[in-house]
Design a protein around this motif. Sequence first.
Motif, PDB file in Angstrom:
ATOM      1  N   PRO A   1      -5.094  -2.769  -6.284  1.00  0.00           N
ATOM      2  CA  PRO A   1      -6.422  -2.227  -6.006  1.00  0.00           C
ATOM      3  C   PRO A   1      -6.370  -1.181  -4.893  1.00  0.00           C
TER       4      PRO A   1
ATOM      5  N   HIS B   1       0.814  -1.214   0.000  1.00  0.00           N
ATOM      6  CA  HIS B   1       0.000   0.000   0.000  1.00  0.00           C
ATOM      7  C   HIS B   1       0.850   1.267   0.000  1.00  0.00           C
TER       8      HIS B   1
ATOM      9  N   HIS C   1     -12.274  -2.945  -1.193  1.00  0.00           N
ATOM     10  CA  HIS C   1     -11.605  -2.493  -2.412  1.00  0.00           C
ATOM     11  C   HIS C   1     -12.547  -1.524  -3.103  1.00  0.00           C
TER      12      HIS C   1
ATOM     13  N   ARG D   1      -7.740   0.409  -1.614  1.00  0.00           N
ATOM     14  CA  ARG D   1      -8.552   0.023  -0.467  1.00  0.00           C
ATOM     15  C   ARG D   1      -8.995   1.289   0.261  1.00  0.00           C
TER      16      ARG D   1
ATOM     17  N   GLU E   1      -5.566   5.568  -1.419  1.00  0.00           N
ATOM     18  CA  GLU E   1      -5.474   4.430  -0.513  1.00  0.00           C
ATOM     19  C   GLU E   1      -5.778   4.869   0.923  1.00  0.00           C
TER      20      GLU E   1
END
Length: 180
Positions: free
Chosen positions: A112, A31, A134, A114, A173
Amino acid sequence: MFGEIGVMFNIPQPFTVRSKRLSQVVRISHHHFKQLVQPLKEDGQIILSNFLQHLKGLKKEELAEMPAVSEFLDDLNSEEATVIEAGTEDHAGQVQQENIIPTAPALSKTLPTRVIIHGYHPDGTSNERGKLIHLPDSVEHLLSIAERKFGKRGTTIVLADGSQIKDLAALRESDRLYIF
């Protein structure tokens, strides 16, 4: 260097690494890596392209130990085949194949976004904890996910500071979204 598979695919690294001498370790999570490259799309595409070339060069035995990576490469190969089939013909009738660099959809599959959703407005009083999800492709899909998670249909999405969300692409994120 090691750990690239864990960082890029957000899965545990499939191999154990030991050092015979004193070493320095630089650790970065999936992340944090995504947050670094997200604003620099062109650089992110180059990094992903180089990483995919590295993966395609791995031996079949190594890939067999990493089913998630093999599945991703199979998906990517089917996308590339579709792009190649849509290639143009030159004056001799030969299909022109250009260098194929994965585009944003391949990057988004790998990385992806989040976010944390809450079923109440930030000014409201509720003890309900957020749900980590997600980020979907559309506001409507996000509202339906929130309805399933919280049992109430929302119509408005805001950040903690009260600013209303109109475009999901503007989110980053770990943003906290409040749906009411």
